[in-house]
Design an enzyme around this catalytic site. Structure first.
Site, short mmCIF file in Angstrom:
data_model
loop_
_atom_site.label_atom_id
_atom_site.label_comp_id
_atom_site.label_asym_id
_atom_site.label_seq_id
_atom_site.Cartn_x
_atom_site.Cartn_y
_atom_site.Cartn_z
CD GLU A 54 -2.26 1.24 2.99
OE1 GLU A 54 -1.66 0.66 3.90
OE2 GLU A 54 -3.34 1.83 3.14
CG ASN A 114 -4.83 3.96 0.59
OD1 ASN A 114 -4.15 3.37 -0.27
ND2 ASN A 114 -4.55 3.88 1.88
CE LYS A 131 -7.23 1.32 3.86
NZ LYS A 131 -5.97 1.84 4.48
CD GLU A 150 -5.02 4.78 6.10
OE1 GLU A 150 -4.53 3.90 6.83
OE2 GLU A 150 -5.55 4.52 5.01
CB CYS A 176 -4.11 -1.44 4.64
SG CYS A 176 -3.15 -1.46 6.13
N1 ING Z 1 -3.53 0.47 8.65
C1 ING Z 1 -4.12 -0.21 9.63
C2 ING Z 1 -4.56 -1.64 9.41
O1 ING Z 1 -5.74 -1.94 9.46
C3 ING Z 1 -4.14 0.20 11.87
C4 ING Z 1 -4.93 0.48 10.64
C5 ING Z 1 -3.25 1.14 12.29
C6 ING Z 1 -4.25 -1.05 12.47
C7 ING Z 1 -2.49 0.88 13.41
C8 ING Z 1 -3.48 -1.31 13.58
C9 ING Z 1 -2.57 -0.36 14.05
O2 ING Z 1 -3.67 -2.45 9.28
C10 ING Z 1 -4.08 0.83 7.44
N2 ING Z 1 -3.28 1.56 6.66
O3 ING Z 1 -5.21 0.51 7.13
#
Ligand code: ING
Length: 320
Positions: A54, A114, A131, A150, A176
């Protein structure tokens, strides 16, 4: 139930090209040089498809909040390919290897997504996915050690999840946080997906609940292995990991079979290529038996899945 009717093998040799950190001072060209080197490594190992993380072109910029969002426009791509990514497209076509690439998209009418592009071996852009599940927060939270804004920098896509004919099979994409939601996989499972491509940037510290931190790797594998098994599909999860601007992010990129088994997993938090031979016919072992969706699913009793957003309860606990 259809029963297992596997045809002749349809093997796609898939590579997961994990990246280490991209620091704020690293320019796009240096990221593209790294991506191109990873692509050649994958092609040298005979891969037909290489999956990148990503937001693979820049540092994870939602970790900072800025009042004037237009001051972050330089983190977004206005076209794909863009001048900076054209060398990657050229190298891929020259090596006859397809790829998926995560990037920040700024559309001509000012929308910010995204996004992730899927490119076939002949250089054709098959599709762009945007996304759906946007995590984090939309306004500045100055008390956080780092932001995860985000929801400020990206709009949630209303286009949903697609599955496309490419690489001799049915290919889907997610990004993600999408991987944590069972709806993601089933939406593609109901389109006959055989291989789901996913990039992620996941800080090891989940600031809203630090008790989850020690489970970061377990939760990452859990959701992708479950989604793979419950829909009889391969899943490829690819990290941008390591310590980026003092934030340590999960690596553990992996290639998962329709059985839920992990076929390959990275051992570093840096730039690393792993490869697996994915016989897409393997999907039928699950899609035509335990998870024969047409034979076993009961959408007529799943009405809450699409009619409700959050959980509803009655004081006396009786069903709503
Ligand atoms: N990142 C995360 C994910 O779901 C997150 C959100 C951030 C989860 C921090 C855990 C800790 O893996 C993205 N970019 O979606």
């Amino acid at each position: 139930m259809k029963g297992v009717l596997r045809g002749a093998p349809r093997v796609v040799r898939v590579a997961a090209a994990q990246m280490g950190p991209i620091q704020r001072s690293d320019d796009r060209e240096s990221a593209v040089r790294r991506l191109t080197a990873l692509l050649h490594q994958a092609a040298d190992q005979g891969a037909q498809l290489v999956v990148f993380p990503e937001l693979a072109l820049t540092t994870f910029f939602p970790r900072w909040f800025v009042d004037d969002i237009s001051s972050t426009d330089h983190y977004y791509e206005r076209t794909m390919p863009s001048p900076a990514t054209q060398p990657l497209f050229d190298a891929a076509k020259q090596r006859s290897i397809g790829f998926s690439l995560g990037f920040a998209e700024l559309t001509s009418d000012g929308h910010r997504f995204n996004s992730q592009v899927l490119v076939e071996r002949d250089g054709r852009v098959v599709a762009t996915y945007r996304k759906v599940h946007i995590p984090g927060h939309a306004s500045n939270e100055p008390n956080r050690a780092f932001q995860h804004a985000e929801r400020y920098y990206f709009e949630p896509s209303d286009e949903g999840f697609g599955v496309w004919n490419a690489f001799g099979g049915r290919i889907g994409m997610m990004i993600c946080n999408d991987r944590r939601w069972p709806e993601t996989y089933r939406e593609m499972g109901l389109q006959g997906v055989e291989l789901i491509l996913c990039g992620y940037n996941t800080p090891l510290n989940y600031l809203p609940d630090p008790s989850q931190d020690r489970h970061a790797g377990f939760h990452n594998s859990l959701v992708m292995q479950a989604g793979a098994y419950q829909n009889g599909t391969f899943v490829v999860g690819v990290a941008k990991g390591g310590i980026e601007e003092s934030v340590d992010s999960l690596a553990e990129s992996q290639i998962i079979a329709p059985s839920g088994e992990i076929l390959a997993k990275t051992v570093s938090a840096g730039d690393e290529v792993i490869v697996a031979d994915c016989d897409l016919e393997w999907c039928k072992n699950y899609q035509n038996t335990l998870f024969d969706l047409d034979y076993y699913r009961r959408p007529e009793v799943y009405r809450r899945h699409t009619s409700q957003r959050g959980a509803h309860t009655r004081a006396d606990g009786s069903p709503l």
